[in-house]
Design a protein around this motif. Structure first.
Motif, PDB file in Angstrom:
ATOM      1  N   ASP A  86     -10.866  -0.547   4.281  1.00  0.00           N
ATOM      2  CA  ASP A  86     -10.802  -1.979   3.936  1.00  0.00           C
ATOM      3  C   ASP A  86     -10.444  -2.167   2.458  1.00  0.00           C
ATOM      4  N   MET A  87     -11.047  -1.343   1.589  1.00  0.00           N
ATOM      5  CA  MET A  87     -10.771  -1.481   0.141  1.00  0.00           C
ATOM      6  C   MET A  87      -9.302  -1.191  -0.153  1.00  0.00           C
ATOM      7  N   ARG A 104      -6.763  -1.423   2.007  1.00  0.00           N
ATOM      8  CA  ARG A 104      -5.932  -2.512   2.564  1.00  0.00           C
ATOM      9  C   ARG A 104      -5.973  -3.741   1.656  1.00  0.00           C
ATOM     10  N   ALA A 105      -7.139  -4.003   1.054  1.00  0.00           N
ATOM     11  CA  ALA A 105      -7.237  -5.138   0.120  1.00  0.00           C
ATOM     12  C   ALA A 105      -6.364  -4.883  -1.106  1.00  0.00           C
ATOM     13  N   ALA A 106      -6.320  -3.630  -1.559  1.00  0.00           N
ATOM     14  CA  ALA A 106      -5.480  -3.294  -2.719  1.00  0.00           C
ATOM     15  C   ALA A 106      -4.006  -3.510  -2.383  1.00  0.00           C
ATOM     16  N   ALA A 148      -2.838  -5.605  -0.085  1.00  0.00           N
ATOM     17  CA  ALA A 148      -2.622  -7.050   0.074  1.00  0.00           C
ATOM     18  C   ALA A 148      -2.508  -7.742  -1.279  1.00  0.00           C
ATOM     19  N   SER A 149      -3.241  -7.239  -2.285  1.00  0.00           N
ATOM     20  CA  SER A 149      -3.227  -7.881  -3.607  1.00  0.00           C
ATOM     21  C   SER A 149      -1.976  -7.525  -4.403  1.00  0.00           C
ATOM     22  N   SER A 170      -1.483  -4.732  -5.985  1.00  0.00           N
ATOM     23  CA  SER A 170      -1.836  -3.978  -7.198  1.00  0.00           C
ATOM     24  C   SER A 170      -1.093  -2.640  -7.247  1.00  0.00           C
ATOM     25  N   GLY A 217      -2.410  -0.334  -4.718  1.00  0.00           N
ATOM     26  CA  GLY A 217      -1.869  -0.663  -3.401  1.00  0.00           C
ATOM     27  C   GLY A 217      -0.478  -0.086  -3.202  1.00  0.00           C
ATOM     28  N   SER A 273       0.327   2.629  -0.096  1.00  0.00           N
ATOM     29  CA  SER A 273       0.749   1.970   1.148  1.00  0.00           C
ATOM     30  C   SER A 273       1.562   2.888   2.066  1.00  0.00           C
ATOM     31  N   ARG A 288     -18.717   0.602  -6.118  1.00  0.00           N
ATOM     32  CA  ARG A 288     -19.455  -0.303  -5.233  1.00  0.00           C
ATOM     33  C   ARG A 288     -20.909   0.117  -5.015  1.00  0.00           C
ATOM     34  N   ARG A 290      -1.921  -3.655  12.597  1.00  0.00           N
ATOM     35  CA  ARG A 290      -2.066  -2.645  11.546  1.00  0.00           C
ATOM     36  C   ARG A 290      -0.921  -1.657  11.659  1.00  0.00           C
TER      37      ARG A 290
END
Ligand code: AMP
Length: 187
Positions: A33-34, A36-38, A40-41, A43, A46, A50, A71, A133
């Motif tokens: 999840d972390m 995928r968030a990177a 999406a942002s 960064s 990311g 990817s 975290r 996905r």
């Protein structure tokens, strides 16, 4: 309580982790999840990961170890961490033990969700249509399953030697797997 949800891709780790977040006041730490968030942002991180993720390969240990380390305070402030999709290699497992020991904590339990390969493949066929996905396609999924068998499954003896491993039948419906997990946690 710090818990590792262990198992192959599509075993149901994320689904069960989300349920435990609601019922036990714990924090889900999913490196997938972390990452995928990177992505999406948009960064730098990311961009670096990817292609690797899309192919179904593992990203480097250093990246995921750092994501987890950032975290840990949040998980401590709650009722503990549910590690979902981490650790996936022996260096990750050793780093996790060291990071927790440095904070006066430890892994309490490793719950292994057992699901056979044929069931995983049919689950993923259904999920690809819904999740969109990019790594749920059959080719990438085969690479992910292979990464699990080659690099992650060898962690089982590591945790067995620490007497932390408990196996749960992950083949049933979500609710019956959840009930088996609750039984293991309350034992
Ligand atoms: P997941 O959502 O846990 O299935 O992870 C999706 C993808 O993210 C994996 O196929 C890897 O490319 C990457 N990934 C997630 N967690 C890790 C990890 N602990 N070590 C290496 N790569 C990871």
């Amino acid at each position: 309580m710090n818990l590792i949800l262990f198992g192959p891709p599509a075993a149901g780790k994320g689904t069960q982790a989300k349920r435990l977040v609601e019922t036990r006041n714990m924090v889900q730490l999913s490196t997938g999840d972390m990452l995928r968030a990177a992505i999406a942002s948009g960064s730098e991180l990311g961009k670096r990961v990817s292609g690797i993720m899309e192919r179904g390969e593992l990203v480097s240990d250093g990246i995921v170890i750092e994501l987890i380390e950032q975290r840990l305070p949040e998980a401590e402030a709650a009722g503990g961490a549910i590690f979902d999709g981490f650790p996936r290699t022996l260096p990750q497992a050793e780093a996790l033990d060291q990071m927790l020991a440095g904070r006066g904590r430890k892994i309490d339990l490793v719950l292994r969700l057992k699901v056979d390969d044929d069931a995983l493949k049919s689950r993923i066929a259904g999920r690809f249509a819904e999740s969109g996905r990019p790594d749920d396609n059959p080719e990438s999924f085969a690479v992910r399953l292979n990464a699990y068998n080659q690099q992650t499954a060898p962690l089982l003896p590591y945790y067995e030697a620490q007497a932390k491993l408990v196996e749960v039948d992950g083949m049933g419906a979500v609710d019956s797997v959840a009930a088996a997990i609750d039984t293991a946690l309350d034992a």
